[in-house]
Design a protein around this motif. Sequence first.
Motif, PDB file in Angstrom:
ATOM      1  N   ASP A  26       0.888  -1.282   0.148  1.00 40.79           N
ATOM      2  CA  ASP A  26      -0.056   0.031   0.118  1.00 40.79           C
ATOM      3  C   ASP A  26       0.810   1.232  -0.019  1.00 40.79           C
ATOM      4  O   ASP A  26       0.258   2.472  -0.327  1.00 40.79           O
ATOM      5  N   ASP A  27       2.264   1.282   0.249  1.00 43.85           N
ATOM      6  CA  ASP A  27       2.944   2.363   0.289  1.00 43.85           C
ATOM      7  C   ASP A  27       3.132   3.222  -1.087  1.00 43.85           C
ATOM      8  O   ASP A  27       2.642   4.472  -1.176  1.00 43.85           O
ATOM      9  N   LEU A  28       3.239   2.361  -2.066  1.00 45.71           N
ATOM     10  CA  LEU A  28       2.972   2.737  -3.525  1.00 45.71           C
ATOM     11  C   LEU A  28       1.841   3.451  -3.745  1.00 45.71           C
ATOM     12  O   LEU A  28       1.665   4.512  -4.744  1.00 45.71           O
ATOM     13  N   ASP A  29       0.751   2.674  -3.246  1.00 50.59           N
ATOM     14  CA  ASP A  29      -0.596   3.113  -3.883  1.00 50.59           C
ATOM     15  C   ASP A  29      -0.897   4.712  -3.280  1.00 50.59           C
ATOM     16  O   ASP A  29      -1.460   5.355  -3.686  1.00 50.59           O
TER      17      ASP A  29
ATOM     18  N   ALA B 226      -3.488  -7.146  -6.592  1.00 46.82           N
ATOM     19  CA  ALA B 226      -4.794  -6.754  -7.009  1.00 46.82           C
ATOM     20  C   ALA B 226      -4.579  -5.245  -7.380  1.00 46.82           C
ATOM     21  O   ALA B 226      -5.261  -4.592  -8.231  1.00 46.82           O
ATOM     22  N   ALA B 227      -4.127  -4.503  -6.295  1.00 44.02           N
ATOM     23  CA  ALA B 227      -3.995  -3.007  -6.362  1.00 44.02           C
ATOM     24  C   ALA B 227      -2.894  -2.855  -7.582  1.00 44.02           C
ATOM     25  O   ALA B 227      -3.321  -1.816  -8.487  1.00 44.02           O
ATOM     26  N   ALA B 228      -1.748  -3.621  -7.966  1.00 41.91           N
ATOM     27  CA  ALA B 228      -1.037  -3.361  -9.102  1.00 41.91           C
ATOM     28  C   ALA B 228      -1.689  -3.708 -10.207  1.00 41.91           C
ATOM     29  O   ALA B 228      -1.608  -2.957 -11.399  1.00 41.91           O
TER      30      ALA B 228
ATOM     31  N   ALA C 257      -7.007   1.294  -6.634  1.00 41.58           N
ATOM     32  CA  ALA C 257      -5.648   0.559  -5.866  1.00 41.58           C
ATOM     33  C   ALA C 257      -5.948   0.581  -4.431  1.00 41.58           C
ATOM     34  O   ALA C 257      -5.716  -0.427  -3.923  1.00 41.58           O
ATOM     35  N   LEU C 258      -5.963   1.604  -3.902  1.00 44.95           N
ATOM     36  CA  LEU C 258      -6.104   1.728  -2.581  1.00 44.95           C
ATOM     37  C   LEU C 258      -7.254   0.772  -1.848  1.00 44.95           C
ATOM     38  O   LEU C 258      -7.127   0.270  -0.797  1.00 44.95           O
ATOM     39  N   ASP C 259      -8.488   1.001  -2.569  1.00 43.88           N
ATOM     40  CA  ASP C 259      -9.519   0.052  -1.954  1.00 43.88           C
ATOM     41  C   ASP C 259      -9.095  -1.487  -1.930  1.00 43.88           C
ATOM     42  O   ASP C 259      -9.752  -2.352  -1.312  1.00 43.88           O
ATOM     43  N   ALA C 260      -8.246  -1.926  -2.757  1.00 43.23           N
ATOM     44  CA  ALA C 260      -7.806  -3.326  -2.656  1.00 43.23           C
ATOM     45  C   ALA C 260      -7.080  -3.757  -1.325  1.00 43.23           C
ATOM     46  O   ALA C 260      -7.186  -4.827  -1.241  1.00 43.23           O
TER      47      ALA C 260
ATOM     48  N   GLY D 156      -2.285  -1.595 -13.974  1.00 47.46           N
ATOM     49  CA  GLY D 156      -1.600  -2.301 -15.183  1.00 47.46           C
ATOM     50  C   GLY D 156      -0.568  -2.627 -14.997  1.00 47.46           C
ATOM     51  O   GLY D 156       0.431  -2.730 -15.981  1.00 47.46           O
ATOM     52  N   ILE D 157       0.020  -3.115 -13.766  1.00 44.80           N
ATOM     53  CA  ILE D 157       1.135  -3.433 -13.681  1.00 44.80           C
ATOM     54  C   ILE D 157       1.257  -5.247 -13.225  1.00 44.80           C
ATOM     55  O   ILE D 157       0.153  -5.538 -12.508  1.00 44.80           O
ATOM     56  N   ASP D 158       1.699  -6.070 -13.860  1.00 47.07           N
ATOM     57  CA  ASP D 158       1.766  -7.360 -13.998  1.00 47.07           C
ATOM     58  C   ASP D 158       2.617  -8.138 -12.913  1.00 47.07           C
ATOM     59  O   ASP D 158       2.788  -9.370 -12.886  1.00 47.07           O
ATOM     60  N   GLN D 159       3.801  -7.202 -12.504  1.00 53.87           N
ATOM     61  CA  GLN D 159       4.846  -7.978 -11.830  1.00 53.87           C
ATOM     62  C   GLN D 159       5.015  -7.368 -10.620  1.00 53.87           C
ATOM     63  O   GLN D 159       5.230  -5.832 -10.541  1.00 53.87           O
TER      64      GLN D 159
END
Length: 257
Positions: A27-30, A78-80, A203-206, A84-87
């Motif tokens: 969650d830091d990145l989000d 899930a947030a990623a 993303a944060l909701d995830a 649009g991030i898959d890694q």
Amino acid sequence: MQTLLTPADLAARHGWRTALAVGAHPDDLDFGAAATLAGLTAAGVRVVQCIVTDGDAGGFDSEGPEAMTARRHAEQRAAAAVLGIDQVRFLGERDGFLEPNHRVQKALVRVMRQVRPDVVLSLHPERDWERMQRSHPDHLACGEAVVRAAYPAVENPYAFPELLRDEGLEAFRIRHLLLYAAPRARVDTAVDVTGLEEAKIRALDAHLSQHPDVEGMRSFVRRQMRDEFALAGGRGDGSAESFHLVEVNGADTIAGF
């Protein structure tokens, strides 16, 4: 004076094609950069996320650290995906006990040499006395470890030589650091994320395990983005995320001072 550019324009200005985004916790990145990351992926920039701790000390229930780790890994993936991030890579450090030691630096150098990013997004290593929540000790340790890994370790073939010998990971130079959760005096780059607000919120909701007051969180984040836009000199209604942009290696960079 802050620069105010869209994610696409910022990437084009600096020639970014690959970004590594690092957080101390899920969650830091989000909180710090989700809208910018959504804009970068939409512009065709390859983004890989790296989370240093498992977030096992977070949350508001009594599932226990192993169950919380599994839950927070799933939440981050899930947030990623929303962005649009898959890694997403997890380094597995213990939440609340992070130190910028050589083990953590080596793990970050390994990821950097695998991904070979033009820019690394990370938490700022300096404490923000105006908002202590940004400066969780793990945040500061993460930022310091990333900075030490980005220079000089990742570009020094004599730093962690086993990464080359055993894994074939060659040294290379990172161009930029883009540091979020920076003290106000360090902020020099505001990214115009108008139109990307809902991607950040989704993303944060995830991260459901972290939000006892979801509506309160959403209101705070939206207000924060509006305030950053105004502080950067944006006109009208808009949103921004703010960073300290550091050039690690430029066209005129030489060894030493």
